[in-house]
Design a protein around this motif. Structure first.
Motif, PDB file in Angstrom:
ATOM      1  N   VAL A 114       0.781  -1.272   0.019  1.00  0.00           N
ATOM      2  CA  VAL A 114      -0.100   0.002   0.044  1.00  0.00           C
ATOM      3  C   VAL A 114       0.745   1.259   0.016  1.00  0.00           C
ATOM      4  O   VAL A 114       0.742   2.290  -0.672  1.00  0.00           O
ATOM      5  CB  VAL A 114      -0.926  -0.007   1.211  1.00  0.00           C
ATOM      6  N   LEU A 115       2.012   1.227   0.722  1.00  0.00           N
ATOM      7  CA  LEU A 115       2.899   2.514   0.611  1.00  0.00           C
ATOM      8  C   LEU A 115       3.585   2.675  -0.615  1.00  0.00           C
ATOM      9  O   LEU A 115       3.511   3.775  -0.811  1.00  0.00           O
ATOM     10  CB  LEU A 115       3.921   2.240   1.976  1.00  0.00           C
ATOM     11  N   VAL A 116       3.866   1.513  -1.015  1.00  0.00           N
ATOM     12  CA  VAL A 116       4.701   1.619  -2.213  1.00  0.00           C
ATOM     13  C   VAL A 116       3.678   2.169  -3.447  1.00  0.00           C
ATOM     14  O   VAL A 116       3.841   3.178  -4.271  1.00  0.00           O
ATOM     15  CB  VAL A 116       5.117   0.377  -2.929  1.00  0.00           C
ATOM     16  N   LEU A 117       2.557   1.692  -3.185  1.00  0.00           N
ATOM     17  CA  LEU A 117       1.383   2.017  -4.408  1.00  0.00           C
ATOM     18  C   LEU A 117       1.084   3.528  -4.344  1.00  0.00           C
ATOM     19  O   LEU A 117       1.092   4.218  -5.318  1.00  0.00           O
ATOM     20  CB  LEU A 117       0.368   1.498  -4.442  1.00  0.00           C
ATOM     21  N   THR A 118       0.693   4.158  -3.064  1.00  0.00           N
ATOM     22  CA  THR A 118       0.310   5.378  -2.904  1.00  0.00           C
ATOM     23  C   THR A 118       1.501   6.178  -3.250  1.00  0.00           C
ATOM     24  O   THR A 118       1.218   7.423  -3.461  1.00  0.00           O
ATOM     25  CB  THR A 118      -0.134   5.502  -1.494  1.00  0.00           C
ATOM     26  N   PRO A 163       4.904  -4.045  -8.935  1.00  0.00           N
ATOM     27  CA  PRO A 163       5.409  -4.760  -7.898  1.00  0.00           C
ATOM     28  C   PRO A 163       4.761  -4.558  -6.539  1.00  0.00           C
ATOM     29  O   PRO A 163       4.447  -5.188  -5.643  1.00  0.00           O
ATOM     30  CB  PRO A 163       6.818  -4.235  -7.771  1.00  0.00           C
ATOM     31  N   ALA A 164       4.048  -3.327  -6.382  1.00  0.00           N
ATOM     32  CA  ALA A 164       3.127  -2.862  -5.471  1.00  0.00           C
ATOM     33  C   ALA A 164       1.892  -3.620  -5.070  1.00  0.00           C
ATOM     34  O   ALA A 164       1.547  -4.123  -4.273  1.00  0.00           O
ATOM     35  CB  ALA A 164       2.884  -1.222  -5.273  1.00  0.00           C
ATOM     36  N   VAL A 165       1.250  -3.760  -6.265  1.00  0.00           N
ATOM     37  CA  VAL A 165      -0.029  -4.526  -6.512  1.00  0.00           C
ATOM     38  C   VAL A 165       0.489  -5.986  -6.001  1.00  0.00           C
ATOM     39  O   VAL A 165      -0.518  -6.750  -5.248  1.00  0.00           O
ATOM     40  CB  VAL A 165      -0.649  -4.642  -8.017  1.00  0.00           C
ATOM     41  N   LEU A 166       1.521  -6.394  -6.462  1.00  0.00           N
ATOM     42  CA  LEU A 166       1.972  -7.851  -6.415  1.00  0.00           C
ATOM     43  C   LEU A 166       2.077  -8.230  -4.675  1.00  0.00           C
ATOM     44  O   LEU A 166       1.676  -9.143  -4.183  1.00  0.00           O
ATOM     45  CB  LEU A 166       3.076  -8.145  -7.133  1.00  0.00           C
TER      46      LEU A 166
END
Length: 286
Positions: free
Chosen positions: A131-135, A268-271
């Motif tokens: 979540v942190l990476v995606l946001t 990679p964030a979703v994964l």
């Protein structure tokens, strides 16, 4: 495992995966889409429920009725947050973040004194890292995309409360009777929000109405209903894990149909989120 039920589960995942791209593509206000989706669901479910479960509906206890109404209100909040998020961030991001519902469920249960296993905590940490990476990725794109991420996360939290209340009601009330009360409440809450907010409820093309009807059939009748049917034979672990395929399924449909290709750093964030959720589901079933 019964091959017929596996096929039904595949149809269910396909229906759920079509939901987010359909909402993004429909030329109508998202709150109006949410309102009509639930009104149509009540229109389909209502006659059957009133015919076959009239006595049960009359005999529902006050506590169960209030909990079902509260669940319907939370479902309305879920729709009111998630569906606008699809117009602010990518389908892949919004879907990945809204499926964090198991994480919120575990955290809410923790407040009641239930301690999750270590594997669940590990999964939560992995998913939260995703979540942190995606946001962070979406923040680099625009503040609007980041706001959409926040709405999707809030929608996941509302869905967790809806599921917990629904599980409590279904201890004494059938699924049909519960869903009728719940969906009716959701439709009424969203209708009031649309009327107060001045959201138009008509005046769209026939194609838009067809897409809303397709959304109701795909997400409600095929998606959630078939998942509820096969969970008895396939088990909650298989069914819950399979529902995680909604994220890549919705992302693929959005990419091919709408041309929404997520940023490379989002993959990679979703994964990570999906891996974390899979660990949570696996740990929660032990």
């Amino acid at each position: 495992m019964p091959k017929a039920d596996l096929a039904l589960l595949a149809v269910s995942i396909a229906g759920i995966s079509l939901s987010a791209p359909l909402i993004s593509a429909t030329a109508a206000p998202v709150l109006a889409i949410a309102c009509w989706r639930n009104i149509m669901s009540v229109g389909v479910l209502g006659p059957y429920a009133l015919l076959r479960h009239r006595a049960e509906l009359r005999a529902i206890s006050r506590r169960a009725l209030l909990l079902a109404v509260a669940a319907g209100a939370l479902l309305a909040v879920h729709f009111a947050l998630w569906m606008p998020s699809l117009r602010m961030t990518s389908v892949a991001s919004a879907t990945a973040l809204v499926t964090t519902t198991p994480l919120w469920t575990i955290l809410l249960l923790r407040f009641t004194g239930i301690r999750p296993p270590r594997l669940v905590w590990l999964g939560m940490c992995v998913a939260f890292a995703g979540v942190l990476v995606l946001t962070g990725v979406d923040l680099s794109l625009s503040s609007r995309a980041l706001l959409g991420d926040g709405l999707a996360l809030g929608a996941g939290l509302a869905a967790a409360g809806y599921m917990l209340l629904g599980a409590e009601v279904r201890r004494t009330v059938s699924t049909t009777a519960y869903t009728l009360v719940c969906y009716t409440t959701t439709a009424l809450v969203l209708l009031v929000v649309c009327l107060v907010g001045g959201v138009p409820l008509n005046g769209w093309s026939a194609g838009a109405w067809g897409q809303i009807a397709l959304l109701m059939v795909a997400a409600q009748l095929l998606g959630h209903s078939l998942s509820n049917r096969v969970v008895r034979t396939l088990g909650p672990s298989v069914t819950s894990t399979a529902i995680l395929l909604e994220t890549p399924g919705a992302a693929l449909i959005a990419a091919v149909w709408l041309g929404q290709w997520p940023a490379a750093a989002a993959y990679p964030a979703v994964l990570l989120i999906l891996l974390g959720l899979a660990l949570v589901v696996r740990g929660g079933r032990r």
